[in-house]
Design a protein around this motif. Structure first.
Motif, PDB file in Angstrom:
ATOM      1  N   ARG A   5      35.798 -35.457   0.411  1.00 32.59           N
ATOM      2  CA  ARG A   5      34.591 -35.548   1.252  1.00 32.59           C
ATOM      3  C   ARG A   5      34.786 -34.814   2.570  1.00 32.59           C
ATOM      4  NH1 ARG A   5      33.403 -41.808   1.603  1.00 32.59           N
ATOM      5  NH2 ARG A   5      31.860 -41.048   3.136  1.00 32.59           N
ATOM      6  N   ILE A   6      35.983 -34.919   3.141  1.00 31.03           N
ATOM      7  CA  ILE A   6      36.281 -34.218   4.391  1.00 31.03           C
ATOM      8  C   ILE A   6      36.224 -32.711   4.180  1.00 31.03           C
ATOM      9  CG2 ILE A   6      38.120 -33.721   6.057  1.00 31.03           C
ATOM     10  CD1 ILE A   6      38.924 -36.674   5.845  1.00 31.03           C
ATOM     11  N   HIS A   7      36.785 -32.261   3.073  1.00 33.57           N
ATOM     12  CA  HIS A   7      36.766 -30.819   2.777  1.00 33.57           C
ATOM     13  C   HIS A   7      35.347 -30.331   2.550  1.00 33.57           C
ATOM     14  CE1 HIS A   7      37.316 -27.090   0.409  1.00 33.57           C
ATOM     15  NE2 HIS A   7      38.361 -26.925   1.200  1.00 33.57           N
ATOM     16  N   ALA A   8      34.533 -31.140   1.855  1.00 33.77           N
ATOM     17  CA  ALA A   8      33.143 -30.751   1.613  1.00 33.77           C
ATOM     18  C   ALA A   8      32.358 -30.666   2.915  1.00 33.77           C
ATOM     19  CB  ALA A   8      32.481 -31.754   0.664  1.00 33.77           C
ATOM     20  N   LEU A   9      32.672 -31.546   3.857  1.00 35.75           N
ATOM     21  CA  LEU A   9      31.949 -31.570   5.131  1.00 35.75           C
ATOM     22  C   LEU A   9      32.412 -30.473   6.071  1.00 35.75           C
ATOM     23  CD1 LEU A   9      30.041 -33.071   7.177  1.00 35.75           C
ATOM     24  CD2 LEU A   9      32.087 -34.336   7.896  1.00 35.75           C
ATOM     25  N   THR A  10      33.728 -30.309   6.213  1.00 36.70           N
ATOM     26  CA  THR A  10      34.272 -29.421   7.247  1.00 36.70           C
ATOM     27  C   THR A  10      34.751 -28.074   6.729  1.00 36.70           C
ATOM     28  OG1 THR A  10      36.544 -30.255   7.016  1.00 36.70           O
ATOM     29  CG2 THR A  10      35.074 -31.482   8.470  1.00 36.70           C
ATOM     30  N   GLY A  11      35.055 -28.006   5.431  1.00 35.77           N
ATOM     31  CA  GLY A  11      35.665 -26.793   4.891  1.00 35.77           C
ATOM     32  C   GLY A  11      37.161 -26.748   5.103  1.00 35.77           C
ATOM     33  N   TYR A  12      37.746 -27.814   5.672  1.00 37.77           N
ATOM     34  CA  TYR A  12      39.174 -27.871   5.943  1.00 37.77           C
ATOM     35  C   TYR A  12      39.855 -28.851   4.992  1.00 37.77           C
ATOM     36  CZ  TYR A  12      37.594 -26.123  10.516  1.00 37.77           C
ATOM     37  OH  TYR A  12      36.997 -25.419  11.519  1.00 37.77           O
ATOM     38  N   THR A  13      41.089 -28.535   4.630  1.00 40.58           N
ATOM     39  CA  THR A  13      41.929 -29.533   3.979  1.00 40.58           C
ATOM     40  C   THR A  13      42.391 -30.521   5.047  1.00 40.58           C
ATOM     41  OG1 THR A  13      43.976 -28.298   4.351  1.00 40.58           O
ATOM     42  CG2 THR A  13      42.731 -27.791   2.340  1.00 40.58           C
ATOM     43  N   GLY A  14      42.974 -31.631   4.610  1.00 45.81           N
ATOM     44  CA  GLY A  14      43.483 -32.595   5.574  1.00 45.81           C
ATOM     45  C   GLY A  14      44.519 -31.977   6.497  1.00 45.81           C
TER      46      GLY A  14
END
Length: 212
Positions: A5-14
């Motif tokens: 979900r974070i990647h989908a929102l920001t385009g960044y991996t953790g």
């Protein structure tokens, strides 16, 4: 999972999110998300450690005796506590992430942000692009537009958090990271301008500036 979900929102991996947070490049909303994710990652590592210890002890060739049972009990207690803490941080991270996702969905559905006149002017200054630089010696961040104008870095953070601009962080900071308007940023400029907002220089029509 939250990382997806974070990647989908920001385009960044953790990992990328943590790196940008360490470099102080994230806008406030993503900073809070990065901090929550960092705390969650620490608890995940703690769970993995105690789970590894449990596997190690349960696979031991030692005879099952009182000493082994006591170690297993102790590790199980630590593992249970770690899982409880991990789940609490999981909920806390999800609580930070949810409103960011809702805001992104609202933007995708066509709602335009309500910008102040100064931020509208900053957005207008980015029509032809800009670059985010970090001075090698002072480590100070600066945003320089294509026309040579400098923008406050906090203004860039606000615009990025609102989904109006995007920074290409694949490039090194010392060489300059390209800054460009998003589709939402362009739509926002075409919409009604706040009172006292600056207009394109030299009488250039806004639509012409956006096409350049």
């Amino acid at each position: 999972m939250l990382d997806d979900r974070i990647h989908a929102l920001t385009g960044y991996t953790g990992l990328q999110l943590q790196r940008h947070h360490a470099d102080r490049l994230l806008p406030p909303g993503l900073t809070a998300l990065a901090e929550a994710h960092q705390a969650l990652a620490g608890e995940e590592a703690d769970v993995a450690y105690h789970l590894g210890r449990l596997h190690q002890l349960s696979g031991s060739e030692d005879l099952a005796g009182q000493a082994l049972l006591e170690r297993l009990t102790r590790v199980m207690r630590h593992l249970t506590d770690a899982v409880t803490r991990r789940d609490a941080h999981l909920d806390a991270t999800a609580a930070v992430l949810a409103p960011l996702e809702n805001a992104a969905q609202s933007r995708d559905e066509g709602e335009l942000p309500d910008l102040t006149a100064p931020d509208f002017a900053h957005l207008l200054g980015l029509v032809r692009g800009a670059r985010l630089h970090q001075h090698v010696v002072t480590q100070r961040l600066s945003v320089v537009t294509a026309s040579g104008t400098r923008l406050p870095f906090p203004a860039l953070q606000r615009l990025e958090e609102a989904g109006l601009v995007e920074v290409d962080r694949a490039h090194p900071l010392h060489a300059g990271q390209p800054v460009a308007l998003t589709a939402l940023g362009r739509r926002t400029l075409i919409g009604p301008a706040p009172a006292r907002a600056a207009r394109p220089p030299s009488g250039m029509p806004l639509q012409a500036a956006l096409r350049r």
